[in-house]
Design an enzyme around this catalytic site. Structure first.
Site, mmCIF file in Angstrom:
data_model
loop_
_atom_site.group_PDB
_atom_site.id
_atom_site.type_symbol
_atom_site.label_atom_id
_atom_site.label_comp_id
_atom_site.label_asym_id
_atom_site.label_seq_id
_atom_site.Cartn_x
_atom_site.Cartn_y
_atom_site.Cartn_z
ATOM 1 N N GLN A 51 48.071 51.523 49.233
ATOM 2 C CA GLN A 51 49.498 51.299 49.003
ATOM 3 C C GLN A 51 49.829 49.821 48.827
ATOM 4 O O GLN A 51 50.907 49.481 48.344
ATOM 5 C CB GLN A 51 50.335 51.880 50.154
ATOM 6 C CG GLN A 51 50.310 53.411 50.191
ATOM 7 C CD GLN A 51 51.182 53.940 51.300
ATOM 8 O OE1 GLN A 51 50.757 54.026 52.448
ATOM 9 N NE2 GLN A 51 52.432 54.276 50.992
ATOM 10 N N CYS A 89 57.382 58.921 51.793
ATOM 11 C CA CYS A 89 56.281 57.975 51.592
ATOM 12 C C CYS A 89 56.873 56.649 51.134
ATOM 13 O O CYS A 89 57.772 56.630 50.288
ATOM 14 C CB CYS A 89 55.336 58.527 50.528
ATOM 15 S SG CYS A 89 53.971 57.427 50.130
ATOM 16 N N LEU A 90 56.376 55.546 51.672
ATOM 17 C CA LEU A 90 56.881 54.230 51.271
ATOM 18 C C LEU A 90 56.590 53.952 49.796
ATOM 19 O O LEU A 90 57.249 53.104 49.200
ATOM 20 C CB LEU A 90 56.259 53.143 52.146
ATOM 21 C CG LEU A 90 56.695 53.174 53.629
ATOM 22 C CD1 LEU A 90 55.876 52.182 54.435
ATOM 23 C CD2 LEU A 90 58.190 52.883 53.766
ATOM 24 N N HIS A 131 48.864 62.568 56.093
ATOM 25 C CA HIS A 131 49.468 61.898 54.942
ATOM 26 C C HIS A 131 48.683 60.628 54.574
ATOM 27 O O HIS A 131 48.325 60.416 53.418
ATOM 28 C CB HIS A 131 50.924 61.575 55.284
ATOM 29 C CG HIS A 131 51.671 60.824 54.227
ATOM 30 N ND1 HIS A 131 52.732 61.366 53.547
ATOM 31 C CD2 HIS A 131 51.520 59.560 53.743
ATOM 32 C CE1 HIS A 131 53.188 60.470 52.673
ATOM 33 N NE2 HIS A 131 52.481 59.370 52.786
ATOM 34 N N GLU A 132 48.409 59.790 55.574
ATOM 35 C CA GLU A 132 47.737 58.508 55.297
ATOM 36 C C GLU A 132 46.299 58.726 54.837
ATOM 37 O O GLU A 132 45.821 58.029 53.942
ATOM 38 C CB GLU A 132 47.763 57.598 56.529
ATOM 39 C CG GLU A 132 49.150 57.195 57.012
ATOM 40 C CD GLU A 132 50.058 56.681 55.918
ATOM 41 O OE1 GLU A 132 49.567 56.036 54.976
ATOM 42 O OE2 GLU A 132 51.272 56.941 55.988
ATOM 43 N N HIS A 135 46.031 59.481 51.203
ATOM 44 C CA HIS A 135 46.126 58.296 50.343
ATOM 45 C C HIS A 135 44.742 57.746 50.013
ATOM 46 O O HIS A 135 44.517 57.230 48.912
ATOM 47 C CB HIS A 135 46.921 57.183 51.036
ATOM 48 C CG HIS A 135 48.407 57.270 50.850
ATOM 49 N ND1 HIS A 135 49.001 57.216 49.606
ATOM 50 C CD2 HIS A 135 49.426 57.374 51.743
ATOM 51 C CE1 HIS A 135 50.322 57.291 49.749
ATOM 52 N NE2 HIS A 135 50.609 57.396 51.030
HETATM 53 ZN ZN ZN Z 1 52.488 57.603 51.811
#
Ligand code: ZN
Length: 171
Positions: A51, A89-90, A131-132, A135
């Site tokens: 990210q 999500c950022l 979630h992470e 990624h």
């Molecule tokens: Zn995320």
């Protein structure tokens, strides 16, 4: 330490499988420190290296005891139960969607010095681990949803969960 720029959906960094971390050096420590600073500034609960444009298997997660956990080369070794709730999500700012995740997750990972450890979480923390870690394999939660929630749908969800909405509690 520095705030790094969070890339958003559409950036190819978010679609790549990340490589394992093999050197537990200052460069990794700087990355983890920056992830923590960037996460704090963004007021999120988790952030993965891709990210911020780094294709390495490293994430930071704030657990339900408000501790920031650094996970290097993490893997889920146990999961059970099921929860369905709104997830954001950022890298997909201002949006969320309903995602079903395990309700209890145990993760094995290395710390910044290369030592293996295990940690676990339930509810939001379990959701965040899942979630992470996704990624790191180039996946976003949006692959699990059929639409983004409207403000009304989100408000309905919280009402059903028995949360008072901020507008209501202020009045
Ligand atoms: Zn995320």
């Amino acid at each position: 330490m520095a705030i790094r720029t969070i890339v958003t959906m559409g950036d190819e960094m978010l679609t790549k499988k990340c490589r394992p971390v093999t050197e537990f050096n200052q460069r990794l420590h700087d990355l983890l420190d920056d992830l923590k600073d960037t996460l704090a500034q963004a007021q999120g609960v988790g952030l993965a290296a891709p990210q911020v444009g780094i294709l390495r298997r490293a994430v930071v997660v704030i657990n339900d005891e408000d501790e920031v956990i650094e996970l290097v080369n993490p893997e889920i070794i146990f999961s059970e139960g099921e929860q369905t709730g709104p997830e954001g999500c950022l890298s997909v700012p201002g949006k969320c969607g309903m995602v079903t995740r395990p309700d209890h997750v145990r993760v094995r990972a290395q710390d910044r010095y290369g030592n293996w450890f295990e940690t676990e979480g339930t509810e939001l923390t379990a959701r965040c681990f899942c979630h992470e870690l996704e990624h790191l394999d180039g996946h976003l939660y949006v692959e699990h949803i059929d639409h983004f929630l409207t403000e009304e749908e989100l408000a309905d969800y919280y009402r059903q969960q028995g949360y008072e909405l901020e507008e209501e509690s202020e009045s």
